[in-house]
Write an enzyme that holds these catalytic residues in place. Sequence first.
Site, PDB file in Angstrom:
ATOM      1  N   GLY A   1      57.464  46.562  24.043  1.00 25.87           N
ATOM      2  CA  GLY A   1      57.199  47.992  23.998  1.00 25.87           C
ATOM      3  C   GLY A   1      55.704  48.272  23.965  1.00 25.87           C
ATOM      4  N   GLY A   2      55.366  49.388  23.333  1.00 26.03           N
ATOM      5  CA  GLY A   2      53.958  49.799  23.260  1.00 26.03           C
ATOM      6  C   GLY A   2      53.100  48.797  22.502  1.00 26.03           C
TER       7      GLY A   2
ATOM      8  N   GLY B   1      30.053  42.666  53.120  1.00 24.47           N
ATOM      9  CA  GLY B   1      29.946  43.371  51.840  1.00 24.47           C
ATOM     10  C   GLY B   1      30.044  42.409  50.668  1.00 24.47           C
ATOM     11  CB  ALA B   2      32.020  39.338  50.137  1.00 26.83           C
TER      12      ALA B   2
END
Length: 524
Positions: free
Chosen positions: A179-180, A414-415
């Site tokens: 859960g949370g 771009g890398a």
Amino acid sequence: MPDKKTKRPLISSKTRRMLDKRALAEAGGGPERLAAQKASGKMAARERIDMLVDDDSFEEVDALVETKSTDFGLDKKYLAADGVVTGFARINGRLVCIYSQDFTVMGGSLGLAHAMKICKVMDMAVTAGVPVIGLCDSGGARIQEGVESLGGYAEIFYRNVRASGFVPQISAILGPCAGGAVYSPALTDFIIMVDGTSHMFITGPGVVKAATGETCDFESLGGADTHSRLSGVAQFVAGSEQDCFRQIRELLDYLPQNCRETAKPNMAGDDPLRESATLERVSELEAKKSYQVHAVVWEIADGHQFFEVHKNFARNIVCGFIRLDGESVGVVANNPQVLSGALDIDASEKGARFINFCDAFNIPLLTLVDVPGYWPGLEQEHGGIIRRGAKLLYAYCRASVPLVTVVLRKAYGGAYDVMSSKHIRGDINFAWPCAEIAVMGPQGAVNILYKTELAKAADPEKRRAELVREYVAKFASPFQAAKHGYIDEVIEARKTRPKVIRAFRFLKGKKVEPLPKKHGNIPL
Ligand code: HXC
């Protein structure tokens, strides 16, 4: 004065009462539940602390805390230490704050008193400037305490975020985490899971089946393999609890106590001037031949030691800690053996998170570049490679720790910019002589630049080969970049270790003044 008969020191009735209360708190859920815990392959909460920390160094706080909740008969039950053992201790001589949830006490479930005990040690960690280690083994929010337990979780989440970047936070998952409740570990710096006995999920297999029709079990949904390899939630997997504690001790060794300090040097006695014939051989490999980037890291590192982080996830990028001349250094390296070392969503997020951590805790970064670009495809574009890939760029641009870069082979497109290039404030950038720094690889470039010419050529393949050779001679080298000063020095591969050590020594006093803003807006 000792008792004449028993020879034990005489104690007052008040002290006896206190000791009895302590003994009750230390008994956890009792022998039966402790036996069940052992039978399920798990250690007891206190045993775990004893195994993790230095001998006789644990100082417990709040052992006598009890829940104030009265609903569902809680007022008639005694919950030892309210299901969590908290305090401070030393690990390899260094102070840490610790909490260890006790599954034998109501499944380690978290009520308000339990939560506030955890909050207290987190507050103490911030006050003292020491790391926090959580040993998690809990059925989650204590159902009987309703919204109080939810509030308790929120108090912990708030402190996790407040302490983030101030003191290192490590979560060991040693049982269920549902859960949370998963969000406290998720907000910490590192998660380590024990294979076979730990599970993390938002909703269990039953709810998954009801909601989506998918069939799964605890292991495939949220086991150590799932989270270390597929989701990237866990940075480390341990084969046993003992192995988990060994890894935590080793990890801590590379980290400072808090963001105002630097990690303690650890001299392994390795020669800072050591050269490497292995690196020379790697640099002489044919451009298309792959190699193991880990071997490059081992050759550079003190004592050939590399503590890898997120080993099984996004293996096209490799992150981890080494020591250089005794100093702790974070390494980020493209891995040509997986996706040719290209950057994709997972690699970008993995790299960004590691860089953010190192930057927050004054750990300098060494970047080893061999990257053909971003990984193409619909899956990546639709998955948000633009937004999520930008995280890596953001993390590098924001980093103010010393940045040393070595271009081993390819640095395309771009890398090239992203991987700690000079333009985004890499401090000292080296390249091996075999490095290829260009907008794109030779084949792609020739196809675009000479499309018309090749279409008309009498023998297009022969002409293409000539043009590729010309392109390689002109652009597929580090010399164009060096000519512009974008590479500070083209170095012999065998001298990589002494070169990067000298660079980091030089950068030790680096200071970057930030702009007076509240905080940046990382592309989340
Ligand atoms: C109260 C709990 C409990 C809980 C377990 N127990 N979880 N008591 N609140 N959340 C108790 C059981 O009643 C049992 O008590 C003892 O702990 C051991 O549990 P078992 O079920 O016997 O153990 P096991 O078979 O190993 O199963 C463990 C388990 C299961 C998988 C964790 O107990 C379970 O599914 N629990 C509920 C998990 C869950 O859904 N939690 C809420 C998550 S939501 P006795 O007396 O019989 O020994 C959540 C929200 C947080 O946490 C939100 C934050 C924002």
